[in-house]
Scaffold this active site. Structure first.
Site, PDB file in Angstrom:
ATOM      1  N   HIS A   1      -4.922   5.261   5.260  1.00 29.43           N
ATOM      2  CA  HIS A   1      -4.509   4.461   6.409  1.00 29.43           C
ATOM      3  C   HIS A   1      -5.120   3.070   6.336  1.00 29.43           C
ATOM      4  CE1 HIS A   1      -2.652   4.052  10.271  1.00 29.43           C
ATOM      5  NE2 HIS A   1      -3.792   3.766  10.887  1.00 29.43           N
TER       6      HIS A   1
ATOM      7  N   ASP B   1      -1.379   7.780   3.010  1.00 26.37           N
ATOM      8  CA  ASP B   1      -1.620   7.667   4.450  1.00 26.37           C
ATOM      9  C   ASP B   1      -0.977   8.854   5.145  1.00 26.37           C
ATOM     10  OD1 ASP B   1      -1.894   6.989   7.094  1.00 26.37           O
ATOM     11  OD2 ASP B   1      -1.091   4.957   6.890  1.00 26.37           O
TER      12      ASP B   1
ATOM     13  N   SER C   1      -1.681  -0.271  11.790  1.00 27.19           N
ATOM     14  CA  SER C   1      -1.536   0.909  12.622  1.00 27.19           C
ATOM     15  C   SER C   1      -0.785   0.559  13.909  1.00 27.19           C
ATOM     16  CB  SER C   1      -2.915   1.521  12.881  1.00 27.19           C
ATOM     17  OG  SER C   1      -2.800   2.847  13.292  1.00 27.19           O
TER      18      SER C   1
END
Length: 648
Positions: A405, A374, A262
């Site tokens: 994710h 995602d 991320s």
């Protein structure tokens, strides 16, 4: 099993320095035909024991083996502040990044030089309570910043986030009171990599934790802050301990591999785009390649999945965890103005945060990892970054999985990558198939490249439906029927899934292929070219690619958005004249997906998307000319394969 949805904005998958201990990955691997770095056999029975002279790593099957101690008490941990050539908080002094090194004792006693696995994050110190922007308002309507849309001091309604913030506050209070040691930044990666001879560095991004400077949600200062660690590891930057004494990194080879998920995976992209020497490999997992594509789409204000109303200023506020809570206030307020939630246009603000601009500087070997489902950091980020690296001949590999994710490649895949590019072992990883894709049945399949070179752009035409029912999606232009204009009535309260499932609805248009007699695989980016007019000067446009099963149940495979006022350029708003037809081209999020036999491929068009776009009051009407609109899908085998599977 799909990955659990993260509970923090752009959440990372590492443990907080004030949270629970990091999970340990099993380190046991076969050690047949093991060799040291110099090529001599190493006795495995003495692994981890003290040596009279320098000890080297051991490799087997192209991977570094866990021959060093896994006991944390045998490792050296040191804390440093690294000077950054930028003063983002305007205090008249260069910013400093707080970092922590964990290395083997052999780097001190036996002359071992270790490469480094490095992760930098704005999340290690937790986060602040925040409230996202209000999205229930008319399009292109100015919102007065700082009045009700951001609660900087209120309670969060997320219990998991509350728990994390409470733990962070408790740790801070204990440290300030001198009742306990300064908390460790993170222990992630240590159990995997130190026994294999690597060192590990964790650093806190500018404006967070014990670093100074300001958070800017992808601004240049954050890139320079993360880069400074690589520079220090290569003797080009200065670092200091808590007493102000200079600390040098004499224990490292200077070869660095960055990894993270991320935001933590985005910073490796940012640092690699500087071309910094010593950064030899990166593993960006669910990482951003352009912040515009995180918060916008083709001129439309579009949220990251699960965080409707979040924007650059909100995220900066969340990670602003340094002790001085006032020095960066004016900068964050400037973010709120410059991000422009009114027009959604691409601007100098977003251009600064676009790592695609500098992808030509990347020389580090890049292993991209991303979830095909995602919707936080959408797949476009991985696809465009990977595609640009591929075009430029940068060593590259991509891992795509069925989760959302997060989701790292296996330890073996990572080990081969870091062994090749950090230890310099010729293990042939650069000759492996470039793409590793987890299929719908969770099997892992290797492909020569991604998107699959066998995919071909396949253009489909829209045949109108009747009385709100689904029309056709066909290869045959003659089956589209006479010129027909179909209408969508915008209602932002209606969810995309419900509209895709509906047999009839005035709030969407649907088009379906014939029933497939065999599987059809998509690999790449679906695109639409639409001829539309509007009865109002502003509207959202949302497109869904849908898999309809034998019972007509819809599964949204991917989707895309656009603002018709940005039909000529994402950087410029051109007014829409009601009643005038316009050509609108938009891309959906890239995907790799197999439509099963017995299913039908569908396209669903709607206006506002409850989960992602601004949500104006119902009433706008959008008119589609079906005879002048097409859908192009990247299908394996192209039109011939689809024709065979639909008996056209």
């Amino acid at each position: 099993m799909p990955l659990p949805r993260p509970r923090t904005p752009l959440a990372d998958r590492t443990e907080s320095r004030r949270g629970r201990p990091a999970r340990r990955a099993a380190a046991a691997l076969g050690l047949a035909a093991a060799t040291t770095l110099s090529g001599f056999a190493a006795p495995l029975a003495s692994a981890g024991a003290a040596a009279d002279g320098p000890i080297g790593p051991v490799f087997s099957n192209g991977m570094a083996q866990p021959v060093f101690s896994s006991n944390r008490a045998d490792w050296i941990r040191e804390e440093v502040w690294i000077e950054v050539p930028v003063d983002s908080d305007g205090d008249g002094r260069n910013d400093r990044v707080h970092a922590e090194v964990t290395r083997l004792r052999e780097t001190e006693t036996a002359g071992l030089k270790s490469p480094v696995v490095y992760e930098v994050s704005p999340y290690y110190a937790g986060g602040n309570p925040i409230t996202n922007h209000n999205v229930d308002h008319e399009l292109h309507q100015a919102r007065r910043p700082g009045k009700g849309w951001l609660n900087r001091g209120g309670k969060t309604t997320d219990p998991a986030k509350d728990e994390r913030l409470t733990a962070a506050a408790t740790a801070d209070e204990a440290a300030a009171a001198g009742t306990g040691p300064q908390p460790i930044i993170s222990t992630s990666h240590e159990a995997n990599w130190l026994p294999r001879g690597f060192a590990v560095v964790h650093a806190e991004s500018l404006g967070s934790g014990r670093s100074d400077g300001c958070p800017t949600t992808g601004g240049r200062n954050e890139t320079l802050g993360a880069k400074a660690v690589v520079d220090w590891l290569n003797g080009r930057a200065k670092a200091y301990d808590a007493a102000g004494r200079e600390v040098k990194s004499t224990w490292t080879t200077g070869k660095v591999g960055m990894i993270g998920t991320s935001y933590n995976g985005t910073l490796p992209n940012a640092v690699a785009s500087t071309g910094v020497e010593g950064l030899e490999a990166i593993v960006p997992i669910s990482a951003i390649s352009s912040w515009y594509d995180y918060y916008r789409a083709n001129g439309a204000v579009v949220a990251p999945g699960g965080y409707q109303g979040e924007d650059a200023d909100v995220l900066a506020e969340y990670v602003y965890t340094r002790s001085d809570k006032q020095i960066c206030r004016s900068l964050i307020e400037r973010l709120a103005q410059e991000q422009d939630r009114v027009t959604g246009d691409y601007s100098a603000f977003w251009d600064e945060r676009n790592y695609m601009n500098d992808v030509g500087n990347v020389h580090a070997a890049v292993l991209v990892a991303h979830g095909l489902n995602d919707w936080n950091v959408k797949t476009k980020h991985a696809a465009q970054w990977y595609g640009a690296l591929k075009e430029r001949g940068v060593p590259h590999k991509i891992y795509l999985h069925q989760g959302g994710h997060g989701g790292s490649p296996s330890l073996d895949v990572l080990n081969r990558w870091f062994t090749r590019y950090l230890w310099g072992q010729e293990n042939g990883v650069e000759n492996d198939p470039r793409a590793l894709v987890q299929r719908e049945d969770r099997s892992l399949v290797e492909y020569a490249e991604w998107p699959d070179p066998a995919s071909a752009a396949t253009t489909l035409n829209l045949a109108p439906g009747a009385n709100g029912t689904a029309g056709g999606l066909t290869l045959d232009r003659t089956r589209r029927g006479r010129p027909v204009t179909e209408t969508i009535a915008d209602d932002a309260s209606k969810r995309a899934q419900a509209l895709a499932d509906a047999a009839t609805s005035p709030n969407r248009l649907a088009y379906k292929s014939g029933t497939l007699t065999g599987p059809v695989r998509l690999s790449g980016t679906p695109q639409l070219s639409l001829r539309m007019s509007f009865d109002q000067p502003a509207a959202n446009i949302t497109a869904l690619l849908v898999d309809y099963d034998q019972n007509g149940k819809a599964k949204i495979v991917t989707r895309g958005w656009t603002d018709p006022q940005n039909r000529k350029s994402i950087s410029r708003t051109d007014p829409v004249k009601p009643g005038t037809p316009y050509r609108l081209d938009l891309d959906m999020q890239p995907h790799d997906y197999v439509f099963a036999a017995g299913h039908r491929i569908g396209i669903v068009l709607l206006s506002s998307d409850y989960e992602y776009t601004i949500r104006p009051a119902p009433g706008a009407r959008l008119h589609l000319d079906t005879t002048k609109s097409t859908v192009t899908l990247p299908l394996i085998g192209g039109a011939d394969a689809l024709a065979a599977a639909t008996a056209e």
